[in-house]
Each structure stands twice: as C-alpha cells, then as structure tokens.
Write a protein that holds these residues in place. Sequence first.
Motif, short mmCIF file in Angstrom:
data_model
loop_
_atom_site.label_atom_id
_atom_site.label_comp_id
_atom_site.label_asym_id
_atom_site.label_seq_id
_atom_site.Cartn_x
_atom_site.Cartn_y
_atom_site.Cartn_z
N LEU A 115 0.81 -1.10 -0.01
CA LEU A 115 0.17 0.11 -0.03
C LEU A 115 0.90 1.39 -0.06
N ASP A 116 1.90 1.17 0.67
CA ASP A 116 3.03 2.18 0.73
C ASP A 116 3.42 2.44 -0.72
N LEU A 117 3.80 1.69 -1.53
CA LEU A 117 4.33 1.53 -2.81
C LEU A 117 3.14 2.26 -3.69
N ALA A 118 1.94 1.76 -3.72
CA ALA A 118 0.95 2.23 -4.31
C ALA A 118 0.61 3.89 -3.93
N ALA A 119 0.91 4.13 -2.89
CA ALA A 119 0.66 5.69 -2.60
C ALA A 119 1.50 6.62 -3.10
N ARG A 120 2.96 6.01 -3.44
CA ARG A 120 3.92 6.98 -4.01
C ARG A 120 3.93 7.29 -5.57
N THR A 121 3.48 8.50 -5.82
CA THR A 121 3.48 8.88 -7.30
C THR A 121 4.70 8.95 -8.06
N SER A 122 5.75 9.12 -7.33
CA SER A 122 7.08 9.27 -8.03
C SER A 122 7.72 8.09 -8.38
N LEU A 123 7.29 6.92 -7.83
CA LEU A 123 7.75 5.55 -8.08
C LEU A 123 6.83 4.86 -8.78
N SER A 124 7.17 4.22 -9.91
CA SER A 124 6.36 2.97 -10.48
C SER A 124 6.84 1.84 -9.91
N HIS A 125 5.82 0.76 -9.87
CA HIS A 125 6.06 -0.26 -9.21
C HIS A 125 5.47 -1.62 -9.62
N SER A 126 6.04 -2.66 -9.52
CA SER A 126 5.32 -4.12 -9.74
C SER A 126 5.42 -5.09 -8.41
N ILE A 127 4.49 -5.98 -8.39
CA ILE A 127 4.53 -6.64 -7.16
C ILE A 127 4.49 -8.22 -7.56
#
Length: 279
Positions: A115-127
Amino acid sequence: MNEAPQNRILVLGATGKTGSRVAKKLANQGIAVRGAARTGADIHFDWNEPATFESALRGVSGVYLVSPVMRVDFAGVVSRFLDEAERAGVRNITYLSAYGVEHAPAEMALRAVELDLAARTSLSHSILRPAWFMQNFSETFVKPVNDEIVVPCGTGAEAFVNAEDIASVAVATLSDPVRHAGRAYAPTGPEALSFDDAARLISVAVGRKIRYRDVDRNAWIDAMVRAGVPAEYGEVLRSLTETIASGHGSRPNDDVLLATGEAPIRFEQFVAKAAPACR
C-alpha cells in the motif's frame, strides 16, 4: 547532491534464493547490477543499519526490493528506505511480497509495504506474490531429513513455484518497467501438488523412498523456534501451513507465462536438477 540515476538495478538480498537469481539474469541481459546484502555482495546493506541505504541507492534507476527476512515488523524501515529511494531519484521498484497478501489486513507488514508503494506517485512499481518455492525442498525448511518431509500441511495442495521463474518475472518487470507498471503477478508452478505428491516425485529423482509425515502444528512450530526461528515468525509459519492444510493453498495460473512468455518449470524438472541437494 544526488548522483543522476543510471540504468543500474539495485538487487537487495543478492545472496538469497531469488535475489541471486535476479542479479544473474539481469547481468546475462547486459543490464548493470548492484547486488546488496550484509555480506558477499557488491555493496554492504543491512536493514538494521539505515546508514547503508544511501550508498546502495546512489546512481540506480530500479530496485528489486526484498523485505527483511524472519521479521513481521518491517513496514516502517522499508518505508524509510523508499523515502531514501525517492530522494535518490529511483524510478521503479519490483517488490517481492507473498501469495494472497492482497487479501491481508493493511497493518500486516507485507501488505503495508504494498500500500505504501501504491501511494508513492514518483515511483512506478510491480509486485510479485509467489506461491511456496520449490527450493524449500532442497534448501530450507521442508528439505527431506532422514528420508522424511515433515511439515503440518495435511493433504492440502500448493502450486509450488521455482525460484528461477520468480526471478524471470522480476527481471521482466525490471527490464521493462513501463510495460509492467502497476502490475501484480502471482507466480505459481503449473500444477498443485500435495506434500505426498512432492515426496513421490522426489523419491523418483533420488532413487529411494522419501515419505511425507504430517505433524502436530504446535509441536512443529515449537521445534522451529528452538532451532532459531523467531517466535513471532513462528506465527507466520502457522498461518502459511494452516492455509495449505485447509485446502486454500495457491492454485496454478498463467502469470509466469504472461510476464515472461515462457511456461513455468514443472516440479519434476526441478527435482531432476535438485536431486543431489535432496539426498
């Protein structure tokens, strides 16, 4: 002043099951890699030493993120690491989570990091949310001992996945982060196997009878704690084994094929290569 990010990938847990394989596969593709671990890697990194974060992150564009192992209280320190990653100009994160974590409460550490990753607009992410690793049978806690596999999972089945396939999915996301941005993959093997099934296939590979023995869960967890597993992590093992025993283990899906274009490795293929370690 931060060093401008390059097309270099930071691989945490670079001496571990998935991290070592991710680092090797990235390097084989000609991608610059910085392996990080407490010892034996390119750079020293320790979750208990936040001062190691900055140098590990300097000049990297992507991170293979592996949470602290054998802990349940790591959301805060991982959030601190992600703050540092943003300041360093990291652009994308691939996070190794666990199967089914999307259904976990927000306060569970693995889910909290997602959820922390999803909230960070400056970082794209994959899980990545993989099933139980096949390598557990050759490297860790379900490795046969005295020709027995002892774990409290009853007759439940699990779509065991090869760590090589997990690494391949990770490399796909790290090498083409735009394509995989915001995606969650749950790598599994191509079939769900009971521990009796696994014991039978290992028996064929090693040339002698390997048996699966179910055991009282409390006694098993107590034995794991006596062997050095932190008591709080024993409760994680309780949940993992209960999930399989209750018939709710992972089931095969197409995520490995979808992410990589290659079919997942079968258990028979795994044990054929891992037979010496299972002996």
